[in-house]
Design an enzyme around this catalytic site. Structure first.
Site, PDB file in Angstrom:
ATOM      1  N   ASP A  24       0.860  -1.187   0.000  1.00  0.00           N
ATOM      2  CA  ASP A  24       0.000   0.000   0.000  1.00  0.00           C
ATOM      3  C   ASP A  24       0.903   1.247   0.000  1.00  0.00           C
ATOM      4  O   ASP A  24       2.118   1.142   0.148  1.00  0.00           O
ATOM      5  CB  ASP A  24      -0.870  -0.064   1.269  1.00  0.00           C
ATOM      6  N   ASP A  42      -9.032   4.045  -2.073  1.00  0.00           N
ATOM      7  CA  ASP A  42      -9.975   4.471  -1.027  1.00  0.00           C
ATOM      8  C   ASP A  42     -11.246   5.053  -1.619  1.00  0.00           C
ATOM      9  O   ASP A  42     -11.443   6.278  -1.662  1.00  0.00           O
ATOM     10  CB  ASP A  42      -9.284   5.495  -0.118  1.00  0.00           C
ATOM     11  N   GLU A  94       2.760   5.043  -3.925  1.00  0.00           N
ATOM     12  CA  GLU A  94       2.761   5.995  -5.066  1.00  0.00           C
ATOM     13  C   GLU A  94       4.127   6.646  -5.252  1.00  0.00           C
ATOM     14  O   GLU A  94       4.439   7.012  -6.400  1.00  0.00           O
ATOM     15  CB  GLU A  94       1.677   7.032  -4.838  1.00  0.00           C
TER      16      GLU A  94
HETATM   17  C1  NOJ Z   1      -4.617   3.403   2.622  1.00  0.00           C
HETATM   18  C2  NOJ Z   1      -5.221   2.238   1.918  1.00  0.00           C
HETATM   19  O1  NOJ Z   1      -5.779   2.631   0.698  1.00  0.00           O
HETATM   20  C3  NOJ Z   1      -6.249   1.596   2.815  1.00  0.00           C
HETATM   21  O2  NOJ Z   1      -6.809   0.501   2.173  1.00  0.00           O
HETATM   22  C4  NOJ Z   1      -5.603   1.193   4.126  1.00  0.00           C
HETATM   23  O3  NOJ Z   1      -6.588   0.677   4.989  1.00  0.00           O
HETATM   24  C5  NOJ Z   1      -4.942   2.401   4.782  1.00  0.00           C
HETATM   25  N1  NOJ Z   1      -4.003   2.988   3.874  1.00  0.00           N
HETATM   26  C6  NOJ Z   1      -4.221   2.028   6.076  1.00  0.00           C
HETATM   27  O4  NOJ Z   1      -3.216   1.135   5.810  1.00  0.00           O
END
Ligand code: NOJ
Length: 945
Positions: free
Chosen positions: A540, A615, A543
């Site tokens: 995660d 998200d 980017e």
């Molecule tokens: C951002 C991610 O997109 C999300 O899925 C995750 O729960 C949070 N970071 C925390 O790790």
């Protein structure tokens, strides 16, 4: 000092949480085209660029055409180009710059293409005059016409024009000057020490082509006219709470366009440039404005780099996918278990919470293959460590998950907590010892304090204040040994950004040695006390997200170990993080195909990981945007994709949650996930009715696993998408050229309900066949006619799925708790006869592929055809013809055969064997044979009278 630092880190964390909890993305944190110097400049100058012409006659080599183009008016800078065919279905155009200036070289995107791509094939000249040169591989109909004055490239196949490059004079390569061109945005300065080196190109498509792609965006599958608004932007960004109907940059960049013509000719255009990129789409006025993306002209511009494009094509979309696969490599075939359901949340609090959730899935008879742990499992956001208070016995927990036939996935982000001293955090030690960090580059430019770019206004921007004094002891050395490795780059402190752990350093995953360090860390440090053998990974924030960075990511002037500025490779970082993690997982378990999920991505990621859309929000518009987004990703070469089921932010109503799960059944990657601040939403929390509806959706998913797995295995052989837009298979039905809310998987068409309080749904069923409603309980209506819209009643339990007439597919229908528990279950073979006018011509066919979980396991494939029998004693014969190995694949028994479209039947028997029991439902025109005593790995014929 230390407590101050801890307080500040905690404050930053809180503020990020608050920012993430805010109701919508703040668009002001992200640049528009007008706020981006090279994009603004490009839009202003478009079509007024001076023309490029050939400096001298092109050189026709055995396997390519090369030459040099110059810009009229500035002949002192030259741009060498080459055009080659990599096989019959792929054209590559590369334009570079030759300059006397001591400027950084323009870099080619690493890791995108397959390790080996077909060598350029021989070409011959088909036509030549003073204005044009036409070449193509001998004995093929693939052609490239190179215009010499001005320079242009036109690709055709079988006499049909596919696309033209530089038809509108959009080709431009800003000559390097090595003169700084500083700019600022939201208080962030970009020193841009080498100046503007933007590149651009226009690509024109003929009228009969419909254009899709340019993912990841929320603006629908079909490309929209952009000139009245913002272009599509590609700049991997932590765009939490992103909007729908937008062309803003999201987490992953796929600068890829698919074009399909009414006759089925198809091409995929790959702009292989990993720097920030914008694409304008101009729908030509002469085309029907109602059909988005039809016959448009595209204008591409990137901040720097090469013009490096590939055009893969074929006479059908499927052929074009195969051409693309020849250079990009096959999509990875996921392990079967990973196609089941994944339950995630930020965060399951502790070990007993995890056990409780798993236990309730079992007690509510809900299938579940994988449970996930988000960042809170770690000790202080140090990945590969455990918070010992919350997870006192991770080995036992993982052992129990494994014993129940399930898997665990844990998150491993790319930022590494700055630790300060050796021996505290092995991961930091490993990268520190390897000198593996991305460097600060130019003098660090910190935000001016206005709070732009998602910046915590309280945050000083000074990492020293966060954890000790990191810059004091981190030194990147030079070895001055005269070779060209990265240690010869002038010293610079590591880049220190901030993310979940507070002050963090970022390994340079683009560097091969760093990838190897990361991979060996994963391979060697995963033990049962950290992450066990059945625990897989989630990448995660890659980017890479930097909370106080410009636009929430790494500054462009940060420097990679190769000396290249981050701006040149920004969109590659997530891909290389995934490549490195994948390599580690393979090294740890060479006998198993790995599972990895990544958020940031670029073309090439399909060989390594699943991608999810980040998200999203629990809203009907996000639910509606999901299918078009996933279709766009799949159609451009990245089939293993999904979205957070339920919506990451906010709380879905029970109705919306059910609809999300129904859409989940068709997601190639199917995971429920939610933000820390949301209410718990496990399927049993909304009453028995809702639990039953979610169970039904999960049951449908699990019953379809043989089909979905088979489609993935096929994709691994021919590169086809899993979830397909209707246009892909039904291009000759013009109505499908604007539908992106329905999709097919194999012979099934899904038309999910994504609106509240729906009582009806309008479903388009493509022409050429009739369509049978699919139900795991065989509750069937009459087949529906293809080539028209149907207004169908729905309830909350309805997930409209239809099987195309003339097809066969396989399901496993018994509801179990895991995929492992389904291994011994027999298959149901589902046959839907076509509606040929002459009953003697009626037929159906299908293929099933099955394989084990190892990377080198062979594929058992069986092909089934039902057609008129040549024997006078039978009307139809159903033949099963398998090939390939079948050991270790569990039960291959056919437990049931369901034949749709048969109104009469008097006898069914296995050729040379027993008569079989069957039931006939005349009203539904359905024949069901139970326990036919045949298996999918055996050759057999069943006769039907
Ligand atoms: C951002 C991610 O997109 C999300 O899925 C995750 O729960 C949070 N970071 C925390 O790790």
């Amino acid at each position: 000092m230390q407590s101050n630092a801890v307080r500040q880190a905690a404050l930053l964390y809180l503020i990020i949480l608050l920012l993430q909890g805010s109701l919508a993305i703040d668009k002001h944190d992200f640049r528009t085209c007008a706020q981006t110097p090279f994009c603004r400049e490009h839009r202003r100058a478009e079509c007024s660029h001076e023309k490029y012409v050939l400096a001298a006659d092109p050189i026709i080599n055995p396997t390519n055409v090369t030459g040099t183009i110059i810009r009229i008016g500035t002949p002192d800078v030259s741009f060498p180009f080459s055009v080659a065919f990599h096989g019959e279905g792929v054209v590559h155009l590369l334009i570079n710059e030759t300059t006397a200036i001591d400027a950084p070289p323009r870099v080619q995107a690493a890791g995108v293409l397959n390790a080996t791509i077909p060598a350029p094939v021989p070409i011959s000249v088909v036509f030549r005059d003073s204005d044009h040169l036409i070449v193509g591989p001998p004995r093929t109909s693939a052609r490239v016409r190179i215009g010499l004055h001005p320079f242009s490239v036109h690709v055709s196949h079988q006499g049909e024009s596919l696309l033209s490059i530089n038809r509108h004079g959009g080709l431009y390569m800003k000559p390097s000057t090595n003169t700084p061109a500083p700019s600022s945005f939201n208080g962030f300065q970009d020193p841009n020490p080498h100046g503007d080196t933007a590149v651009s190109l226009d690509v024109d498509y003929p009228d009969q082509f419909t254009l899709t792609g340019l993912p990841e965006h929320t603006d629908g599958l079909f490309l929209s006219h952009t000139l009245a608004g913002e272009p599509y932007r590609f700049y991997n960004t932590d765009a939490f709470r992103y909007e729908t109907n937008s062309r803003m940059a999201l987490y992953a960049s796929f600068p890829v366009v698919n074009a399909i013509s009414d006759s089925g000719h198809a091409s995929t255009f790959l702009w292989m440039n990993p720097s920030e990129t914008w694409v304008d789409v101009r729908q030509k006025p002469e085309n029907n404005a109602q059909i988005r993306g039809r016959g448009s002209a595209l204008s591409w511009v990137s901040e720097t780099g090469l013009i490096d494009v590939f055009i893969a094509f074929g006479s059908t979309p499927a052929e074009s996918s195969e051409s693309l696969m020849s250079i990009m490599g096959a999509p990875t075939v996921p392990p079967l278990w990973s196609l089941g359901y994944h339950q995630s949340r930020w965060n399951y609090r502790d070990e007993s919470d995890v056990r409780d959730v798993i236990g309730r899935f079992e007690s509510h008879n809900l299938p579940l293959d994988t449970i996930w742990l988000d960042i809170e499992y770690t000790d202080g956001k140090r990945y590969f460590t455990w918070d010992e208070a919350k997870f006192p016995d991770p080995a036992q927990l993982q052992g129990d998950i494994r014993a129940a036939g399930r898997r665990l996935v844990t998150i491993v982000d790319p930022h590494i907590k700055v630790t300060g001293a050796q021996g505290v955090y092995p991961m930091w030690d490993a990268f520190e010892a390897a000198g593996a960090w991305i460097m600060d580059g130019a003098t660090p430019i910190l935000p001016a304090g206005e709070g732009g770019g998602g910046v915590d206004p309280e945050y000083s921007g000074d990492p020293e204040a966060e954890e000790g004094d990191p810059r004091g002891y981190i030194i990147t050395t030079t070895d001055n040994d005269g070779d060209t490795d990265h240690n010869d780059i002038s010293p610079s402190p590591p880049f220190i950004g901030d993310c979940w752990p507070g002050a963090s350093q970022y390994p340079d995953f683009i560097d091969p040695d760093v990838k190897a360090t990361w991979a060996s860390f994963i391979a060697n440090n995963i033990t049962n006390t950290t992450l066990g053998d059945w625990t897989w990974l989630w990448n995660d924030m890659n980017e890479p997200s930097v909370f106080a960075g410009p636009e929430g990511v790494m500054p462009r002037h940060a420097r990679h170990l190769s000396g290249v500025e981050h701006r040149a490779v920004h969109n590659l970082y997530g891909l290389h993080h995934a490549i490195a993690t994948h390599a580690g997982l393979v090294a740890r378990r060479p006998d198993e195909r790995p599972f990895l999920l990544t958020r940031a991505a670029f073309p090439g990621v399909h060989r390594y990981a699943a991608v999810w859309t980040g998200d999203n929000t629990a809203s009907w518009t996000h639910l509606g945007a999901t299918v078009p987004m996933l279709l766009g990703l799949g159609a451009t070469g990245t089939p293993w994709v999904g979205a957070d089921v339920g919506g990451f932010f906010d709380d879905p109503s029970p109705e919306m949650l059910v609809r999300w799960y129904q859409v989940g059944t068709m997601m190639p990657f199917f995971r429920g996930h939610a933000h820390l601040d949301t209410k718990r939403r496990e399927p049993w929390l909304f009453g028995d009715d809702i639990t039953a509806l979610i169970r039904n959706a999960l049951h449908i998913r699990y019953s379809l696993l043989p089909l979905i797995y088979s489609e993935f295995i096929k994709a691994g052989q021919v590169g086809s998408p899993i979830l397909r837009p209707l246009i892909y298979d039904f291009f000759d039905d013009r109505e499908t050229h604007s539908i992106d809310t329905q999709a097919t998987i194999g012979p099934l068409l899904f038309a999910p309900v994504v609106r509240p309080s729906a009582t009806h749904i309008d479903v388009y069923l493509p022409n050429g066949s009739s369509w049978y409603q699919f139900s795991i309980r065989d509750e069937l209506g009459q087949p529906l006619t293809g080539g028209q819209w149907h207004h169908l009643p729905v309830t909350l339990s309805t997930l409209p799925i239809f099987q195309k007439g003339g097809t066969v597919f396989w399901t496993k229908d018994t509801l179990r708790h895991t995929t492992v528990a389904m291994v011994r279950d027999p298959y149901t073979m589902r046959v839907a006869l076509d509606d040929a006018v002459d009953p003697a011509d009626r037929r159906a066919e299908g293929e099933l592929a099955v394989m084990g979980s190892g990377p080198n396991d062979g594929v058992l494939a069986t092909s089934v055809v039902i057609e008129a029998s040549s024997s006078p004693s039978a009307r139809f014969v159903l033949n099963n013809s398998p090939s390939g190995p079948s050991s270790g694949l569990g039960s291959l028994e056919v437990g049931r055969i369901v034949i749709l479209g048969l109104k009469a039947c008097s006898k069914i028997w296995v050729a040379g064997g027993e008569q079989l029991d069957f039931t006939l439902d005349e009203a539904a025109a359905m024949v069901t044979v139970r326990r036919p005593g045949v298996a999918i790995d055996e050759q057999w014929s069943i006769l039907i009278k």
